[in-house]
Write a protein that holds these residues in place. Structure first.
Motif, mmCIF file in Angstrom:
data_model
loop_
_atom_site.group_PDB
_atom_site.id
_atom_site.type_symbol
_atom_site.label_atom_id
_atom_site.label_comp_id
_atom_site.label_asym_id
_atom_site.label_seq_id
_atom_site.Cartn_x
_atom_site.Cartn_y
_atom_site.Cartn_z
ATOM 1 N N ALA A 178 -2.164 2.407 0.979
ATOM 2 C CA ALA A 178 -3.064 3.533 0.747
ATOM 3 C C ALA A 178 -4.286 3.067 -0.030
ATOM 4 O O ALA A 178 -4.223 2.105 -0.798
ATOM 5 C CB ALA A 178 -2.359 4.651 -0.019
ATOM 6 N N VAL A 224 -3.286 0.863 -3.161
ATOM 7 C CA VAL A 224 -1.847 0.836 -3.416
ATOM 8 C C VAL A 224 -1.212 -0.164 -2.455
ATOM 9 O O VAL A 224 -1.434 -0.090 -1.242
ATOM 10 C CB VAL A 224 -1.222 2.237 -3.214
ATOM 11 C CG1 VAL A 224 0.258 2.208 -3.585
ATOM 12 C CG2 VAL A 224 -1.954 3.285 -4.056
ATOM 13 N N THR A 267 0.396 8.845 -0.610
ATOM 14 C CA THR A 267 0.691 7.707 0.270
ATOM 15 C C THR A 267 1.555 8.193 1.427
ATOM 16 O O THR A 267 2.761 7.957 1.456
ATOM 17 C CB THR A 267 1.420 6.588 -0.497
ATOM 18 O OG1 THR A 267 2.591 7.149 -1.140
ATOM 19 C CG2 THR A 267 0.519 6.006 -1.575
#
Length: 207
Positions: free
Chosen positions: A70, A92, A157
């Motif tokens: 993400a 991420v 996410t």
């Protein structure tokens, strides 16, 4: 010593054990909360390089299999000097950990623990309760939930869902993450009542 300037870019590394648990740490000082491995991008040439550098400060293996899951902008306070908009563009990444891992705390994070998905969701719900005023500052310091920014990250996410937060709860947590100003007391009281009612309903279902 002059304070560092915020680069408005950050990385979050999710170390995943074979049982799908995630490595979390407790912040050693305010603002309290549980976090995965996080850090600023700074002068690294790429997000994955920054993530690797940040991760290897706190764990021992050479992590070379970081998968991006993400990228999201989040408004939020920073302990560095902010010259533009307060917040960070977050990358991420996830990294599988196939075997034993030696983990150490640092001066800023303590008590590393492997945390299952159900527990991560419960920690996020405690963050919502704190944002709503249903958990006091002292209770939070003794038993914190997820760091507000991390709660937002882990709910953003979709390819790798760890936390589910309704829109109203996300708004509360975002207000907490963005700065020290919390919602007005009447609104916080109303949301606290909603949080307590949900908690009591859940407790009744388990009895």
């Amino acid at each position: 010593m002059s304070r560092q300037v915020c680069c408005n870019a950050a990385v979050c590394v999710l170390l995943m054990a074979p049982d799908s648990s995630v490595l979390l740490f407790e912040r050693a000082e305010s603002p309290y909360g549980l976090i995965p491995i996080v850090g600023h991008l700074d002068d690294h040439s790429a997000d994955d390089v920054a993530a690797l550098a940040e991760a290897t400060q706190q764990v021992t293996p050479d992590l070379r299999h970081l998968a991006p899951i993400a990228s999201v902008w989040l408004d939020g306070r920073c302990d560095r000097v902010t010259t533009e908009r307060a917040g960070h563009q977050w990358m991420v990444l996830a990294a599988p950990v196939p075997g034993a891992l030696t983990v150490a705390g640092t001066s800023t994070v303590v008590r590393p623990r492997w945390t299952g998905r159900d527990e991560i969701q419960r920690l996020a719900e405690r963050t919502v309760a704190f944002a709503a005023g249903a958990v006091t500052d002292m209770e939070w310091e003794l038993l914190p939930g997820l760091d507000p920014t991390c709660a937002l990250l882990l709910s953003a996410t979709p390819a790798f869902p760890l936390v589910t937060l309704p829109a109203d709860d996300r708004e509360l947590v975002a207000s907490l993450a963005a700065g020290p100003t919390l919602p007005a007391s009447s609104a916080r009281e109303e949301r606290a009542n909603e949080v307590w009612e949900r908690a009591l309903d859940g407790a009744g279902d388990r009895l």
